[in-house]
Design an enzyme around this catalytic site. Structure first.
Site, PDB file in Angstrom:
ATOM      1  N   GLU A   1       9.216   3.204  13.683  1.00 35.44           N
ATOM      2  CA  GLU A   1       9.942   3.483  12.439  1.00 35.44           C
ATOM      3  C   GLU A   1      10.118   4.997  12.298  1.00 35.44           C
ATOM      4  O   GLU A   1       9.465   5.785  12.969  1.00 35.44           O
ATOM      5  CB  GLU A   1       9.159   2.942  11.258  1.00 35.44           C
TER       6      GLU A   1
ATOM      7  N   GLY B   1       2.295 -10.726  10.415  1.00 34.78           N
ATOM      8  CA  GLY B   1       3.204 -10.146  11.422  1.00 34.78           C
ATOM      9  C   GLY B   1       3.277 -10.991  12.689  1.00 34.78           C
ATOM     10  O   GLY B   1       4.359 -11.170  13.264  1.00 34.78           O
TER      11      GLY B   1
ATOM     12  N   ASN C   1       0.800  -1.232   0.000  1.00 35.81           N
ATOM     13  CA  ASN C   1       0.000   0.000   0.000  1.00 35.81           C
ATOM     14  C   ASN C   1       0.832   1.281   0.000  1.00 35.81           C
ATOM     15  O   ASN C   1       0.315   2.338  -0.357  1.00 35.81           O
ATOM     16  CB  ASN C   1      -1.025  -0.022   1.139  1.00 35.81           C
TER      17      ASN C   1
ATOM     18  N   CYS D   1      -2.775   2.277   6.294  1.00 37.08           N
ATOM     19  CA  CYS D   1      -2.824   1.732   7.651  1.00 37.08           C
ATOM     20  C   CYS D   1      -3.417   2.768   8.604  1.00 37.08           C
ATOM     21  O   CYS D   1      -4.048   2.419   9.597  1.00 37.08           O
ATOM     22  CB  CYS D   1      -1.436   1.310   8.103  1.00 37.08           C
TER      23      CYS D   1
ATOM     24  N   GLU E   1       5.079  -3.636  12.117  1.00 34.77           N
ATOM     25  CA  GLU E   1       4.026  -2.614  12.093  1.00 34.77           C
ATOM     26  C   GLU E   1       2.854  -3.187  11.323  1.00 34.77           C
ATOM     27  O   GLU E   1       2.997  -3.553  10.159  1.00 34.77           O
ATOM     28  CB  GLU E   1       4.550  -1.332  11.419  1.00 34.77           C
TER      29      GLU E   1
ATOM     30  N   GLY F   1       2.915  -4.971   7.488  1.00 36.73           N
ATOM     31  CA  GLY F   1       1.880  -5.710   6.767  1.00 36.73           C
ATOM     32  C   GLY F   1       0.743  -6.090   7.697  1.00 36.73           C
ATOM     33  O   GLY F   1       0.491  -5.424   8.706  1.00 36.73           O
ATOM     34  N   SER F   2       0.094  -7.195   7.371  1.00 35.53           N
ATOM     35  CA  SER F   2      -1.113  -7.598   8.096  1.00 35.53           C
ATOM     36  C   SER F   2      -0.771  -8.212   9.460  1.00 35.53           C
ATOM     37  O   SER F   2       0.349  -8.689   9.676  1.00 35.53           O
ATOM     38  CB  SER F   2      -1.867  -8.623   7.266  1.00 35.53           C
ATOM     39  N   ASN F   3      -1.770  -8.260  10.322  1.00 36.42           N
ATOM     40  CA  ASN F   3      -1.565  -8.860  11.638  1.00 36.42           C
ATOM     41  C   ASN F   3      -1.318 -10.358  11.544  1.00 36.42           C
ATOM     42  O   ASN F   3      -0.522 -10.907  12.309  1.00 36.42           O
ATOM     43  CB  ASN F   3      -2.767  -8.600  12.537  1.00 36.42           C
TER      44      ASN F   3
HETATM   45  P1  NAD Z   1       0.582  -8.867   4.108  1.00 31.00           P
HETATM   46  O1  NAD Z   1       0.811  -9.240   5.523  1.00 31.00           O
HETATM   47  O2  NAD Z   1      -0.298  -9.728   3.294  1.00 31.00           O
HETATM   48  O3  NAD Z   1       1.968  -8.810   3.324  1.00 31.00           O
HETATM   49  C1  NAD Z   1       3.024  -7.942   3.727  1.00 31.00           C
HETATM   50  C2  NAD Z   1       4.348  -8.547   3.308  1.00 31.00           C
HETATM   51  O4  NAD Z   1       4.592  -9.715   4.103  1.00 31.00           O
HETATM   52  C3  NAD Z   1       4.384  -9.024   1.846  1.00 31.00           C
HETATM   53  O5  NAD Z   1       5.644  -8.766   1.309  1.00 31.00           O
HETATM   54  C4  NAD Z   1       4.152 -10.518   1.985  1.00 31.00           C
HETATM   55  O6  NAD Z   1       4.642 -11.272   0.916  1.00 31.00           O
HETATM   56  C5  NAD Z   1       4.900 -10.813   3.267  1.00 31.00           C
HETATM   57  N1  NAD Z   1       4.480 -12.027   3.978  1.00 31.00           N
HETATM   58  C6  NAD Z   1       3.222 -12.515   4.110  1.00 31.00           C
HETATM   59  N2  NAD Z   1       3.242 -13.645   4.858  1.00 31.00           N
HETATM   60  C7  NAD Z   1       4.532 -13.863   5.205  1.00 31.00           C
HETATM   61  C8  NAD Z   1       5.200 -14.872   5.968  1.00 31.00           C
HETATM   62  N3  NAD Z   1       4.533 -15.887   6.528  1.00 31.00           N
HETATM   63  N4  NAD Z   1       6.529 -14.789   6.129  1.00 31.00           N
HETATM   64  C9  NAD Z   1       7.224 -13.761   5.590  1.00 31.00           C
HETATM   65  N5  NAD Z   1       6.651 -12.789   4.834  1.00 31.00           N
HETATM   66  C10 NAD Z   1       5.320 -12.825   4.653  1.00 31.00           C
HETATM   67  O7  NAD Z   1       0.076  -7.344   4.113  1.00 31.00           O
HETATM   68  P2  NAD Z   1      -0.378  -6.463   2.876  1.00 31.00           P
HETATM   69  O8  NAD Z   1      -1.723  -6.900   2.418  1.00 31.00           O
HETATM   70  O9  NAD Z   1       0.729  -6.376   1.891  1.00 31.00           O
HETATM   71  O10 NAD Z   1      -0.492  -4.999   3.545  1.00 31.00           O
HETATM   72  C11 NAD Z   1      -1.655  -4.506   4.128  1.00 31.00           C
HETATM   73  C12 NAD Z   1      -1.529  -4.540   5.635  1.00 31.00           C
HETATM   74  O11 NAD Z   1      -0.385  -3.787   6.021  1.00 31.00           O
HETATM   75  C13 NAD Z   1      -2.701  -3.880   6.350  1.00 31.00           C
HETATM   76  O12 NAD Z   1      -3.056  -4.658   7.463  1.00 31.00           O
HETATM   77  C14 NAD Z   1      -2.127  -2.543   6.811  1.00 31.00           C
HETATM   78  O13 NAD Z   1      -2.746  -1.977   7.935  1.00 31.00           O
HETATM   79  C15 NAD Z   1      -0.718  -2.913   7.091  1.00 31.00           C
HETATM   80  N6  NAD Z   1       0.150  -1.738   7.085  1.00 31.00           N
HETATM   81  C16 NAD Z   1       0.602  -1.282   8.285  1.00 31.00           C
HETATM   82  C17 NAD Z   1       1.398  -0.143   8.344  1.00 31.00           C
HETATM   83  C18 NAD Z   1       1.920   0.371   9.657  1.00 31.00           C
HETATM   84  O14 NAD Z   1       2.899   1.127   9.655  1.00 31.00           O
HETATM   85  N7  NAD Z   1       1.315   0.010  10.775  1.00 31.00           N
HETATM   86  C19 NAD Z   1       1.739   0.532   7.158  1.00 31.00           C
HETATM   87  C20 NAD Z   1       1.240   0.024   5.946  1.00 31.00           C
HETATM   88  C21 NAD Z   1       0.455  -1.112   5.928  1.00 31.00           C
END
Ligand code: NAD
Length: 494
Positions: free
Chosen positions: A465, A235, A154, A286, A252, A230-232
């Protein structure tokens, strides 16, 4: 017709195509007839090669004086500055946000690179007095080693920039696994690192799936630290796995960011900011405004203002002038938001939207009409779960106390906002709002380059960050005790 992108990994300073049989194709989210290109999803073995390359490059980069590393970042920033319009167009085509939003996130990333480059001359420790005569103590900052960066789709420029810059300035080498949904914006950024003259292997880019290439990066013993956004779901798994190996980790994750509006607020001001916070970037931020908590006395008036403004939003391809709301990034994300629209219709009162948007040339993209639900109970799924789309649940409360209680009644804690003219309640909210970043009379979104960014509760673990805390995460503090007496110490040592 634009030329097709071919996804390549950047390992040890060389661009190589993965040998994996698995391939992804990336379509423009606003127009499925526009194919951007394809990338192969790398294997675990290819990820291991990238980690080995980062390990080999570590001694040289670590030994490069920090101010020289800073000079590299300044040169990189100048190059990125010259290419920012090209990158913005690519981000819009690949991720779907508007050109203005893409340009905005690149500018934010550039500001961060500039700030962090300056930190290269301030990577200081401290000197401390000793309890013993002719002794003194000092601290120094050292790199962590090979750092793994895992980024979402995003903010395909800002987030990688805010991780890469401090990782590099602190003397680490990097393996970066970007999102499967934004391979080409990521590759564009990596190409600028190459063009700016970064030594081979200092940063390595590996395209791939999270559960394969990403998991290898998380699990590999030669990776000292991980910075994940990324997603919860992802993460939480990454945090647990990395903790078992005692890696330094920063995650995050999601948010459910509330705007609280009190009866004394400037409602015109609040309405404008709520619209941009909830529907800007199609709600795929986010920090997007994903709950409106309004005291009953102001609720009807504010809702009327919001509904008037929603009708004026221009939805469409983010590359077209004047467009304010682009599409969802992918079909999966589109379907996910659609499913929340049906959940919402069972839980609350639909005021506008509630369906895909197919007018004005949008039939070939993943568009959702900006949606507002009223009378949403605090425990409703649409009030508790991150939807990540242009959907605003409105929760009505009797007063300030109930507003704060409701705001805190979610598991996330990223951003929050309060609109009031009452300074006492504004400061009380600053103290009691459970979030990492609170905005007073401004939207939940946004942040400045030199300021820490991140959340509490289920949103974030590890150091914040950006800002000075980024340096804390990407460096290790070492304490050095110096004894210049030349004599054996007498008495007890503790
Ligand atoms: P996602 O968790 O699907 O993917 C994020 C990254 O993690 C991708 O590169 C993905 O390939 C990788 N990934 C997924 N599973 C993994 C695993 N098991 N091991 C290692 N890597 C893995 O998230 P997304 O859909 O790309 O992003 C959207 C999410 O990110 C939303 O929940 C949003 O709130 C969050 N986000 C948070 C912030 C913040 O600073 N808090 C900023 C931007 C986005």
């Amino acid at each position: 017709m634009s030329t097709l992108w071919l996804g390549r990994n950047w390992i040890a300073g060389t661009w190589v195509e993965s040998t994996s049989g698995e391939r992804l194709e990336r379509l423009n989210p606003a127009d499925h007839s526009d194919l951007l290109g394809s990338a192969r999803l790398s294997t675990r073995a290819e990820m291991r090669e990238a980690i080995a390359a980062a390990r080999r490059a570590l001694p040289g980069w670590r030994a490069t004086p920090a101010p020289r590393r800073g000079e590299f970042l300044f040169a990189w920033k100048r190059l990125l500055d010259a290419k920012k319009e090209e990158l913005a167009r690519l981000i819009t085509r690949e991720e779907g946000k508007t050109l203005a939003e893409a340009a905005g996130e690149i500018q934010r990333g550039l500001n961060i690179v500039e700030y962090i480059a300056g930190e290269a001359r301030r990577l200081s420790g401290e000197t401390l007095p000793s309890e013993l005569p002719s002794n003194f103590i000092y601290t120094l900052r050292q790199p962590l080693g090979v750092v793994g960066l895992i980024t979402p789709w995003n903010f395909p420029a800002a987030i990688p920039l805010w991780k890469l810059a401090p990782a590099l300035v602190c003397g680490n080498t990097v393996v970066w696994k970007p999102s499967e949904l934004t391979p080409f914006s990521s590759q564009f950024l990596a190409q600028t690192l190459a063009e700016a003259g970064l030594p081979a292997g200092v940063v390595n880019l590996v395209h791939g799936k999270g559960e394969e290439a990403g998991d290898e990066l998380v699990s590999h013993p030669d990776v000292a630290a991980l910075s994940f956004t990324g997603s919860n779901a992802a993460g939480t798994a990454i945090y647990a796995k990395a903790a078992a190996q005692l890696k330094k980790v920063q995650c995050e994750m999601g948010g459910k960011n509330a705007v609280v509006v009190l009866e004394d607020a400037d409602l015109e001001l609040a309405a404008g900011h709520i619209i941009s916070g909830a529907f800007g970037s199609s709600g795929q931020r986010c920090t997007a405004t994903s709950r409106l908590i309004v005291v009953e006395a102001a609720a009807d008036r504010l809702l009327r203002m919001l509904l008037e403004r929603v009708q004026l939003l221009k939805i469409g391809n983010g590359a077209d002038a004047g467009v304010q709301v682009g599409p969802m990034v992918s079909e999966a994300q589109f379907q996910r938001v659609i499913s929340y629209l049906s959940i919402g219709q069972r839980e609350a009162r639909l005021c506008c939207g509630g369906q895909p948007y197919r007018e004005n040339g949008c039939a070939k993209g993943w568009f959702i009409a900006p949606t507002i639900f009223d009378q949403v109970p605090a425990e409703a799924r649409i009030a508790q779960e991150e939807i990540f789309g242009p959907v605003l649940p409105v929760l009505r409360v009797p007063d300030f106390e109930a507003a704060l209680e409701t705001a805190n009644q979610v598991r996330f804690g990223l951003a929050g906002s309060i609109f009031t003219r009452d300074v006492n309640r504004a400061f009380a909210a600053a103290e009691r709002f459970e979030c990492g970043m609170l905005h007073i009379n401004s939207p939940t979104v946004g942040g400045e380059a030199h300021v820490p960014f991140g959340g509490i509760k289920a949103t974030g673990v590890g150091e914040r960050e950006t800002g000075s805390t980024a340096i804390d995460f990407y460096s290790e503090l070492k304490v050095v005790y110096v004894d210049y007496t030349g004599q054996k110490r007498t008495g007890s040592l503790y």
